[in-house]
Design an enzyme around this catalytic site. Structure first.
Site, mmCIF file in Angstrom:
data_model
loop_
_atom_site.group_PDB
_atom_site.id
_atom_site.type_symbol
_atom_site.label_atom_id
_atom_site.label_comp_id
_atom_site.label_asym_id
_atom_site.label_seq_id
_atom_site.Cartn_x
_atom_site.Cartn_y
_atom_site.Cartn_z
ATOM 1 C CE LYS A 51 -1.719 2.672 2.932
ATOM 2 N NZ LYS A 51 -1.487 3.917 2.172
ATOM 3 C CD GLU A 93 13.303 0.048 9.675
ATOM 4 O OE1 GLU A 93 13.744 0.960 10.395
ATOM 5 O OE2 GLU A 93 13.873 -1.048 9.548
HETATM 6 P P1 NAD Z 1 2.568 8.122 7.920
HETATM 7 O O1 NAD Z 1 2.819 7.272 9.093
HETATM 8 O O2 NAD Z 1 1.530 9.171 8.022
HETATM 9 O O3 NAD Z 1 2.140 7.211 6.674
HETATM 10 C C1 NAD Z 1 2.954 6.155 6.223
HETATM 11 C C2 NAD Z 1 2.082 5.138 5.514
HETATM 12 O O4 NAD Z 1 1.225 4.507 6.462
HETATM 13 C C3 NAD Z 1 1.153 5.709 4.461
HETATM 14 O O5 NAD Z 1 1.014 4.760 3.423
HETATM 15 C C4 NAD Z 1 -0.165 5.883 5.221
HETATM 16 O O6 NAD Z 1 -1.276 5.876 4.356
HETATM 17 C C5 NAD Z 1 -0.141 4.660 6.110
HETATM 18 N N1 NAD Z 1 -0.838 4.773 7.381
HETATM 19 C C6 NAD Z 1 -0.953 5.851 8.183
HETATM 20 N N2 NAD Z 1 -1.601 5.532 9.322
HETATM 21 C C7 NAD Z 1 -1.872 4.200 9.250
HETATM 22 C C8 NAD Z 1 -2.509 3.261 10.127
HETATM 23 N N3 NAD Z 1 -3.005 3.639 11.301
HETATM 24 N N4 NAD Z 1 -2.598 1.990 9.729
HETATM 25 C C9 NAD Z 1 -2.087 1.572 8.550
HETATM 26 N N5 NAD Z 1 -1.500 2.412 7.664
HETATM 27 C C10 NAD Z 1 -1.378 3.710 8.020
HETATM 28 O O7 NAD Z 1 3.970 8.718 7.507
HETATM 29 P P2 NAD Z 1 4.337 9.682 6.286
HETATM 30 O O8 NAD Z 1 3.928 11.058 6.645
HETATM 31 O O9 NAD Z 1 3.865 9.102 4.990
HETATM 32 O O10 NAD Z 1 5.933 9.545 6.269
HETATM 33 C C11 NAD Z 1 6.736 10.316 7.087
HETATM 34 C C12 NAD Z 1 7.173 9.534 8.302
HETATM 35 O O11 NAD Z 1 7.825 8.330 7.908
HETATM 36 C C13 NAD Z 1 8.181 10.281 9.129
HETATM 37 O O12 NAD Z 1 7.866 10.180 10.491
HETATM 38 C C14 NAD Z 1 9.481 9.553 8.847
HETATM 39 O O13 NAD Z 1 10.445 9.661 9.836
HETATM 40 C C15 NAD Z 1 9.017 8.168 8.644
HETATM 41 N N6 NAD Z 1 10.010 7.409 7.874
HETATM 42 C C16 NAD Z 1 10.764 6.435 8.514
HETATM 43 C C17 NAD Z 1 11.744 5.759 7.818
HETATM 44 C C18 NAD Z 1 12.582 4.706 8.482
HETATM 45 O O14 NAD Z 1 13.168 3.898 7.785
HETATM 46 N N7 NAD Z 1 12.669 4.651 9.794
HETATM 47 C C19 NAD Z 1 11.958 6.036 6.484
HETATM 48 C C20 NAD Z 1 11.200 7.024 5.879
HETATM 49 C C21 NAD Z 1 10.206 7.687 6.584
#
Ligand code: NAD
Length: 468
Positions: free
Chosen positions: A166, A240
């Site tokens: 997704k 992650e």
């Molecule tokens: P996000 O958590 O809002 O969304 C990430 C993904 O999860 C999206 O596909 C979203 O639709 C989905 N999602 C959101 N809530 C969900 C839930 N409750 N259940 C299932 N799916 C859900 O994050 P974002 O804004 O897209 O990305 C930025 C974040 O990602 C930052 O906090 C960043 O640090 C983190 N990130 C971490 C890594 C790592 O390897 N540690 C790498 C890149 C980004």
């Protein structure tokens, strides 16, 4: 249960120009059901992917890498135009890293012994075999959509798993390029399925009864929700999550920007500051604090801010208006808490279109300030002073997160000994460059489990003991 009308679509807008650039059908719960069913059928097929020899899977993965090579430029353009990643970075990373991972894991699965017979202590012996874990739900953020998807499918495909992926709604167009490559590579139907949608669809997928493992990259807030679901279901999960890593400048660091400017930029402001591992808390020795402020202020001022598709751009826009607002609210908070903006702090002049924020440096930051404790996910650096290595390490570790970090020094041994004491899953010395062969991931609020390296292959395998 939430099922969008079959006519529901996701509209994608360029963060550089605010113009619409594409629209794709939004998946509903019934599409997830169908995708999970297809992945399950592909997994259980006695002649299917999970039962192919590792050699045959490795060959198919290398064909997929070749198909992605052929679409590298298309991938880079799709990613940059959707999430604002400077095109030069998309070409260097998003268009290349997935292939590197596919080839690495193809080689690794060829060389990894999945079975062994162990002599027992009680007279018999045991066949220990490692089998693929099953159908994997991969939930992906928008910041490195292709690379972070490959972090999951490259080891997972090598292990024999099948996938329902997704992507984030902000970055769905590149998924079509990827899907096209999957088909052209002759990966069997059902092995990789992609369901574009938002967080509710993600939640539905993660809790779906047909899923055997969840691999998530994203925010710590979403990660906690997913962990709760997986805890309740006793479902293996890799998380992650976010970070607020420290860049520790030791008192003997060479801060000549002509020598280390590129590395400092890569470790602190890459991809418009929208990278989880960036060292956005700069810890500077008090004896050299003014010099460090000058260096980072100069670095930020030297960066070309502009349209993500311009090859000269080093800092593009934030991914969305909402993300720009979030970054700006942190800048306001930093000022309100008494830190000083040495450069940036506003929107760049020129066009009034696009969700740009100037590269911003704060001096006089206390490690307990909000801007030093919370992940901003934008080009905003906080400069904090310290006295002595012990205090630097204590400040670095005074964080809810533990994902990345860097140490800058002319003394290699000193660097390694400081790096050992940093509470974090990864640390770079005079640079920060995750390597496919080494485990990547975080501790504390930065996540659970590891991606990359042989460790990630084993995260997609389950050991089984057959007592002979
Ligand atoms: P996000 O958590 O809002 O969304 C990430 C993904 O999860 C999206 O596909 C979203 O639709 C989905 N999602 C959101 N809530 C969900 C839930 N409750 N259940 C299932 N799916 C859900 O994050 P974002 O804004 O897209 O990305 C930025 C974040 O990602 C930052 O906090 C960043 O640090 C983190 N990130 C971490 C890594 C790592 O390897 N540690 C790498 C890149 C980004």
């Amino acid at each position: 249960m939430r099922t969008p009308a079959t006519s529901a679509r996701i509209d994608v807008v360029s963060p550089s120009t605010e113009a619409p650039i594409g629209s794709v059908p939004e998946a509903g719960d019934d599409d997830v059901d169908a995708a999970v069913q297809a992945a399950r059928a592909a997994f259980t097929d006695p002649n299917g992917w999970a039962h192919w020899s590792p050699e045959r899977r490795a060959d198919a993965m290398e064909r997929l890498a070749a198909e992605l090579d052929a679409r590298a430029s298309e991938t880079a353009t799709a990613v940059s135009s959707q999430n604002g990643m400077p095109i030069s970075i998309a070409q260097r990373l998003e268009a290349v890293f997935p292939q590197l991972l596919l080839r690495y894991y193809a080689g690794l699965i060829r060389d990894t012994s999945l079975e062994e017979v162990r002599p027992g202590l009680l007279g018999g012996s045991t066949l220990v075999t490692r089998q693929p874990i099953g159908v994997v739900a991969a939930v992906i953020p928008w910041n490195f959509p292709q690379t972070l998807t490959a972090f999951k499918y490259a080891p997972g495909l090598a292990a024999g798993c099948t996938f329902v992926i997704k992507p984030s709604p902000e970055t769905v167009l590149d998924s079509y390029v990827f899907a096209d490559a999957v088909r052209a590579a002759g990966i069997p139907d059902g092995v990789i399925n992609i369901v574009p949608g938002g967080r509710e669809l993600g939640a539905y997928l993660v809790s779906h009864p047909g899923i055997d493992k969840v691999a998530f990259t994203g925010s710590s807030v979403a990660g906690r929700q997913i962990a709760e679901t997986c805890g309740r279901l006793l479902r293996p999960v890799t998380l992650e999550l976010g970070g607020k890593s420290a860049a520790i400048i030791l008192d003997d660091a060479d801060l000549d920007l002509t020598k280390i400017g590129e590395q400092l930029f890569g470790a602190t402001m890459l991809n418009n500051g929208q990278v989880c591992y960036l060292g956005t808390r700069i810890l500077a020795p008090r004896s050299r604090y003014d010099e460090v402020v000058e260096v980072f202020t100069g670095l930020a001022q030297s960066l070309a801010v502009g349209d993500a598709l311009d090859p000269a751009t080093q800092i593009g826009p934030m991914v969305s208006a909402r993300q720009r607002d979030r970054v700006e609210s942190y800048i306001a908070k930093g000022k309100g808490d008494g830190a000083t903006v040495t450069t940036g702090g506003g929107r760049p002049g020129g066009s009034d279109k696009g969700w740009f924020v100037e590269p911003t440096v704060f001096a006089g930051v206390d490690n307990n300030h909000t801007i030093a404790q919370e992940e901003i996910f934008g080009p905003v650096l906080s400069l904090i002073s310290y006295d002595g290595d012990d205090e630097a390490i204590a400040l670095a570790n005074n964080s809810d997160f533990g994902l990345g970090g860097t140490v800058w020094t002319s003394d290699h041994d000193r660097a390694v000994s400081v790096a050992r004491r940093v509470e974090s899953g990864t640390v770079g010395i005079n640079n920060y460059l995750p390597d496919p062969t080494a485990p990547f991931g975080g501790i504390k609020a930065s996540g659970l489990g590891r991606e990359l390296g042989p460790e990630a292959l084993h995260a997609y395998l389950v050991p089984k003991s057959i007592y002979l």
